[in-house]
Motif scaffolding. Structure first.
Motif, short mmCIF file in Angstrom:
data_model
loop_
_atom_site.label_atom_id
_atom_site.label_comp_id
_atom_site.label_asym_id
_atom_site.label_seq_id
_atom_site.Cartn_x
_atom_site.Cartn_y
_atom_site.Cartn_z
N ARG A 663 -8.64 -31.45 -4.16
CA ARG A 663 -8.45 -32.42 -3.06
C ARG A 663 -8.97 -33.79 -3.47
O ARG A 663 -8.34 -34.82 -3.20
N ILE A 664 -10.13 -33.80 -4.13
CA ILE A 664 -10.70 -35.08 -4.57
C ILE A 664 -9.80 -35.74 -5.60
O ILE A 664 -9.51 -36.94 -5.55
N LEU A 665 -9.31 -34.94 -6.56
CA LEU A 665 -8.46 -35.45 -7.64
C LEU A 665 -7.16 -36.04 -7.10
O LEU A 665 -6.69 -37.09 -7.56
N ASN A 666 -6.58 -35.39 -6.10
CA ASN A 666 -5.32 -35.86 -5.52
C ASN A 666 -5.51 -37.00 -4.53
O ASN A 666 -4.55 -37.62 -4.09
N GLY A 667 -6.77 -37.24 -4.16
CA GLY A 667 -7.08 -38.35 -3.26
C GLY A 667 -7.32 -37.91 -1.84
O GLY A 667 -6.54 -37.13 -1.28
N THR A 723 -16.06 -43.65 3.11
CA THR A 723 -14.94 -43.84 4.03
C THR A 723 -13.76 -44.47 3.33
O THR A 723 -13.88 -45.01 2.23
N GLY A 724 -12.62 -44.43 4.00
CA GLY A 724 -11.39 -44.96 3.43
C GLY A 724 -10.97 -44.15 2.22
O GLY A 724 -11.29 -42.98 2.09
N MET A 725 -10.26 -44.77 1.29
CA MET A 725 -9.82 -44.09 0.07
C MET A 725 -10.42 -44.74 -1.16
O MET A 725 -10.34 -44.21 -2.25
N GLU A 726 -11.05 -45.92 -0.96
CA GLU A 726 -11.52 -46.66 -2.12
C GLU A 726 -12.87 -46.16 -2.62
O GLU A 726 -13.25 -46.39 -3.77
N GLN A 727 -13.64 -45.44 -1.78
CA GLN A 727 -14.95 -44.95 -2.19
C GLN A 727 -14.81 -43.53 -2.75
O GLN A 727 -14.72 -42.58 -2.01
N ALA A 728 -14.76 -43.43 -4.06
CA ALA A 728 -14.51 -42.13 -4.68
C ALA A 728 -15.75 -41.26 -4.68
O ALA A 728 -16.87 -41.74 -4.79
N ILE A 729 -15.54 -39.94 -4.54
CA ILE A 729 -16.64 -38.98 -4.60
C ILE A 729 -16.90 -38.57 -6.03
O ILE A 729 -18.01 -38.24 -6.42
N GLY A 730 -15.89 -38.63 -6.89
CA GLY A 730 -16.03 -38.13 -8.25
C GLY A 730 -15.67 -36.66 -8.26
O GLY A 730 -14.64 -36.26 -7.72
N ALA A 731 -16.54 -35.84 -8.82
CA ALA A 731 -16.29 -34.40 -8.87
C ALA A 731 -17.47 -33.67 -8.26
O ALA A 731 -18.54 -34.23 -8.05
N ILE A 732 -17.24 -32.39 -7.92
CA ILE A 732 -18.35 -31.55 -7.47
C ILE A 732 -18.49 -30.38 -8.43
O ILE A 732 -17.51 -29.93 -9.04
N HIS A 741 -30.12 -14.68 3.44
CA HIS A 741 -30.45 -13.54 4.29
C HIS A 741 -29.16 -12.89 4.76
O HIS A 741 -28.07 -13.33 4.40
N ASP A 742 -29.30 -11.84 5.51
CA ASP A 742 -28.15 -11.00 5.84
C ASP A 742 -27.04 -11.82 6.50
O ASP A 742 -27.25 -12.47 7.52
N GLY A 743 -25.85 -11.78 5.89
CA GLY A 743 -24.69 -12.44 6.48
C GLY A 743 -24.57 -13.91 6.14
O GLY A 743 -23.62 -14.57 6.56
N ILE A 744 -25.52 -14.48 5.37
CA ILE A 744 -25.48 -15.91 5.06
C ILE A 744 -25.59 -16.13 3.55
O ILE A 744 -26.52 -15.65 2.91
N ASN A 745 -24.62 -16.88 3.00
CA ASN A 745 -24.64 -17.26 1.58
C ASN A 745 -24.91 -18.75 1.45
O ASN A 745 -24.30 -19.56 2.16
N ARG A 746 -25.82 -19.08 0.56
CA ARG A 746 -26.10 -20.50 0.29
C ARG A 746 -25.37 -20.91 -0.99
O ARG A 746 -25.50 -20.26 -2.02
N ILE A 747 -24.63 -22.01 -0.90
CA ILE A 747 -23.94 -22.57 -2.06
C ILE A 747 -24.60 -23.90 -2.38
O ILE A 747 -24.60 -24.82 -1.55
N GLU A 748 -25.15 -24.01 -3.57
CA GLU A 748 -25.83 -25.23 -4.00
C GLU A 748 -24.89 -25.98 -4.95
O GLU A 748 -24.29 -25.37 -5.83
N PHE A 749 -24.77 -27.30 -4.75
CA PHE A 749 -23.82 -28.04 -5.57
C PHE A 749 -24.30 -29.48 -5.76
O PHE A 749 -25.23 -29.96 -5.09
N VAL A 750 -23.65 -30.15 -6.70
CA VAL A 750 -23.90 -31.58 -6.94
C VAL A 750 -22.56 -32.29 -6.90
O VAL A 750 -21.51 -31.72 -7.20
N ALA A 751 -22.59 -33.57 -6.53
CA ALA A 751 -21.35 -34.34 -6.44
C ALA A 751 -21.61 -35.77 -6.89
O ALA A 751 -22.74 -36.27 -6.82
N GLY A 752 -20.54 -36.44 -7.33
CA GLY A 752 -20.66 -37.84 -7.71
C GLY A 752 -21.60 -38.06 -8.87
O GLY A 752 -21.57 -37.34 -9.87
#
Length: 896
Positions: A663-667, A723-732, A741-752
């Motif tokens: 999604r980020i790559l396609n804009g 905001t808008g389309m001009e401020q890019a996030i980069g990649a994640i 804990h039971d029923g909950i998964n934590r996803i840790e990530f970095v972006a930009g």
């Protein structure tokens, strides 16, 4: 306008309100229809309640002291869908709009987890006050409600359910609506007598009171009974209590809750509500249930079940007395009645789980999921105890098919339901592996079990009350159980707790801080309103305060470092890196030059927008149940907590990462706007409340679309975003995942830029490893595999050498009744030696010790010696750290 209620608000209660309303029945209870039809006000001799009826009777009709008399010799079955169509048709002909049900998980309310009443669909809480959102007025809604306070009664009494349709009949904003008590009771009377076919002489309207738990809103109500069955409760929300004063609501609400299952039961005339509601499913199951249904016997039992409530004090004793009254033996009850009760409970619990899972809730040991797991395990226990031979997935499919015309989403959720069920059954099986021994110990005590012990057994070992009772019965023993077993197991408080303020500062009298950060301002010329040690309040601020999982902005005020920012009510407070009280330029009224740390702000914004994309990815890939349960957006990294029934696999994590990056790559285009809450809910649904509901009439919506305008995500959010389309996030990049804990998964990530830092660090580490392995970075994997294979070969060779050494030591060891050796070998070799010697010397005791003071003792099978006793004797005067049995002991020793 009515006269103000004369009551001490500090001692307000439902009873005091009932007495007050009872003084003026013409004002609060009487309606035009009562006069037209000849209803008169009477007093119940059983409970003292006031009621209205045509027939001269001294009973208010409540089932607690009125037997059911609506059973039919030849019941008239009807489908759930057709019955609703008839109900809705009547009200639509009388000016009501029919609206779709809301989810059973109450995402729009911060204080409730499950939807427990139809009026809840339209309630919103703002600053502690109730308001209403509705698209039509008046309306009817087939709202599925979940309640878990009577689990033990479900299947037993003939009427209790954990999920039911509250057919809500609601009208808002009286007097503008023109819809109040007279119109409401007129419609109810006409439905009951003309559609349901109730003889008006059988109708009883009992006076009562409804109130919020804190009495912030309340009003009189009329409960409608016929032949022992409560059919509908009509509430007239008329008053509010605020600041110790009672006043009439400017917009009053008619809140009518029809017990839809009760209406079906009454209409059909079956012995139980379960037979009426699940008739089609029961008919299909009869060949598979594994026992004969004795309808005559059950009819005798059902006649008295109106008086039964297991959860009440003495409820189980009352049940036994009722059996004697009905002439039912204990044997017949155990072998013929109880299996049917179990079947009814399983039918109910399956439907509840189906609705809950379809709407995004999962069984677990946390939050509302706890109660879902309780009823699932109760259902499984019943299936096993009474040898119900059908499959729970098959049952869910039957129920979904029967309800498909009204609730098609259930059929669409069967695949998810099946996955969750299979995983939960496997978990339950694992937790009960030791259940048999534990239950045997409980039975052997013969003293019964306390409520706390029961809860501990369920949480630690998955042992249900039914499992204990069934095991005891097989052994011919009786167990004394707590009066209300499930009341002590289930949890009911799932409200979201407000976080306390972080800073100790009095902001009384300080005006609301102007929020410049929503304009994405990074500097300002503000004015200081208050200084307290290291805390500063400004008239306006560009610093974003911590909230919604996003860390606060940092920067400087007049050159002094800002290390944290928090919101206290409507006032934003800045934590300085040091005390600035009395410092030059930092006094109240002084100008404040504010500068936000731009790099930190940018990273936090990128991580926040990336979190929304990750949330959308979870729902798209894992399923609609994958709700956001928590987030954190920091400078270095971010994480999102997602509800899911199993640990995330590497393949699923890769899919999530690819979804976001594609999604980020396609804009993407990010738009922030303010919308009326009603419009936002109508356009985007309740998925906007990822996390929890937002208590505001107008809400800030963060919308993410692709460059063609295709929807990706929309959430109610107060955080800062690119905001808008001009401020890019980069990649994640997903850097970690764990099941927190039971029923909950934590996803840790970095972006930009944080992702770029991570890639550089990873790259440098790879270069270091490749240098150590004397290869380039692309050959690291191949080199590591070669080293791994070489290590495996060396390990095999080492094991062979250990076997040779052990055999040689054993060969040269002296024989005797006691073989005692001190060896210069590791413990694993010493263990091999001991086993070889024990196999050759069955009448000997082998006692081995090495230079690390580790010891092993084996008593040969013919030695007539206890290994653990021998080891303790040999180590007298020293501290023996270990343990063992008659045949084997192991540990180490140290001098005292």
């Amino acid at each position: 306008m009515v006269d103000m209620i004369d009551i001490d608000t500090s001692k307000i209660s439902k009873e005091s309100l009932k007495k007050e309303f009872a003084k003026k029945p013409e004002e609060y209870y009487n309606v035009a229809l009562f006069d037209e039809q000849g209803f008169e006000r009477r007093t119940c001799r059983h409970c003292g309640k006031k009621f209205w009826s045509i027939t001269d009777t001294d009973s208010c009709g409540d089932s607690s002291h009125t037997e059911y008399t609506f059973f039919k010799e030849k019941p008239v079955p009807t489908s759930y869908t057709d019955f609703w169509k008839d109900f809705a048709s009547f009200f639509k002909k009388n000016g009501h709009a029919e609206v779709k049900r809301y989810p059973v998980v109450s995402r729009w309310r911060q204080d409730l987890y499950f939807t427990i009443a139809s009026i809840q669909d339209f309630q919103r809480i703002e600053s502690g006050a109730m308001s209403f959102e509705y698209g039509s007025n008046p309306l009817v809604v087939p709202q599925i409600c979940l309640r878990f306070s009577d689990i033990e009664n479900v299947g037993v009494t003939g009427r209790h359910l954990t999920s039911f349709t509250m057919a809500g009949q609601h009208a808002f904003d009286y007097p503008k609506s023109g819809y109040w008590r007279d119109r409401c009771i007129e419609l109810n009377f006409n439905y009951l007598t003309k559609v349901l076919g109730v003889n008006k002489k059988d109708l009883v309207y009992a006076e009562d009171v409804w109130a919020m738990g804190d009495f912030s809103e309340f009003g009189p109500s009329l409960e409608s009974f016929a032949k022992g069955a409560e059919l509908v409760n009509s509430v007239f929300t008329q008053f509010e209590l605020a600041n110790g004063r009672i006043r009439e609501l400017p917009g009053k609400v008619v809140d009518v809750g029809w017990g839809f299952e009760r209406l079906m039961w009454f209409h059909s005339g079956f012995d139980t509500a379960y037979e009426a509601v699940f008739h089609g499913t029961i008919t299909k199951l009869k060949p598979k249930i594994g026992f004969e249904i004795d309808n005559r016997l059950f009819k005798r039992f059902s006649a008295f079940s109106s008086e039964l409530d297991i959860t009440e004090s003495g409820g189980k004793s009352k049940e036994m007395a009722m059996l004697r009254k009905a002439g039912i033996s204990e044997h017949d009850y155990e072998t013929k009645i109880k299996p049917m009760q179990a079947l009814y409970a399983v039918l109910d619990h399956t439907r509840t789980l189906l609705f809950a899972i379809s709407d995004g809730a999962l069984p677990s040991n946390v939050g509302g999921g706890y109660n879902l797991r309780v009823i699932l395990r109760r259902a499984i226990s019943f299936m096993e105890t009474y040898d119900l031979s059908f499959d729970l997935n098959e049952l869910a499919a039957m129920e979904a098919a029967e309800l498909k015309p009204l609730f098609p989403e259930l059929s669409e959720s069967l695949v998810l339901y099946s996955k969750v069920l299979d995983i939960e059954k496997a978990r339950f099986s694992r937790t009960r592996e030791n259940a048999g021994k534990i239950i045997d110990r409980i039975i052997s005590k013969g003293s019964g079990i306390s409520a706390q012990e029961l809860r501990t057994l369920y949480e630690s070992n998955g042992i249900t009350p039914e499992l204990i009772e069934a095991t005891a019965a097989k052994k011919g023993a009786k167990m004394r159980m707590p009066e209300s077993s499930y009341e002590d197991i289930v949890k009911g408080d799932f409200a979201v707790k407000e976080k306390g303020k972080k800073f100790d500062i009095d902001v009384k009298g300080i005006p609301k801080t102007e929020q410049l950060y929503y304009k994405l301002d990074e500097q300002s010329n503000s004015r200081i309103l208050k200084v307290h040690h290291n805390l500063v309040v400004l008239d306006e601020t560009p610093f974003y305060p911590e909230g919604g999982g996003q860390e606060a902005d940092h920067g400087t005020i007049n050159g002094f470092k800002v290390s944290d920012v928090q919101k206290v009510g409507d006032v934003i407070v800045h934590l300085m890196g040091e005390s600035v009280e009395g410092k030059r330029g930092m006094s109240e009224g002084s100008a404040a030059k504010c500068l936000v740390d731009r790099e930190r702000r940018r990273r936090l914004m990128v991580h926040h927008t990336a979190t929304h994309l990750m949330s959308a990815a979870a729902r798209a890939i894992l399923g609609k149940h994958a709700w956001q349960e928590g987030t954190r957006k920091e400078f270095e990294k971010a994480h999102i907590d997602i509800s899911h029934y199993d640990k995330l696999s590497d393949a699923e994590l890769m899919e999530l990462e690819n979804f976001v990056n594609s999604r980020i790559l396609n804009g993407i285009k990010v738009t922030v706007s303010y919308m009326d809450r009603k419009d936002a809910e109508g356009r985007y649904g309740f998925a906007i409340y990822q996390g929890h509901g937002v208590p505001a009439k107008r809400i800030r919506i963060v919308l993410i679309e692709d460059t063609r305008g295709n929807f990706i995500d929309a959430e109610a959010c107060g955080g800062l975003h690119v905001t808008g389309m001009e401020q890019a996030i980069g990649a994640i990049k997903i850097i970690d995942s764990e099941r927190i804990h039971d029923g909950i998964n934590r996803i840790e990530f970095v972006a930009g830029s944080a992702a770029l830092d991570y890639f550089r660090k990873e790259h440098n580490e790879l270069l270091n490893v490749s240098t150590m392995l004397h290869t380039d970075r692309f050959g690291v994997g191949e080199k590591a595999a070669a080293i791994r294979d070489e290590t495996k070969e060396l390990s095999k060779m080492l094991e062979q050498y250990k076997e040779i050494a052990a055999n040689e030591i054993a060969r040269t060891a002296p024989a005797g009744k006691v073989i005692e050796l001190e060896l210069d070998v590791q413990k694993d070799v010493m263990r091999k030696v001991a086993n070889i010697l024990a196999a050759k010397n069955k009448s000997s005791v082998i006692f081995l010790k090495n230079r690390s003071n580790e010891l092993i003792c084996i008593a040969g099978e013919n030695s007539k010696t206890s290994a653990i006793d021998f080891a303790r004797e040999k180590t007298k005067g020293m501290q023996f750290l270990g343990g063992g049995s008659q045949t084997y002991a192991e540990g180490r020793i140290s001098k005292v």
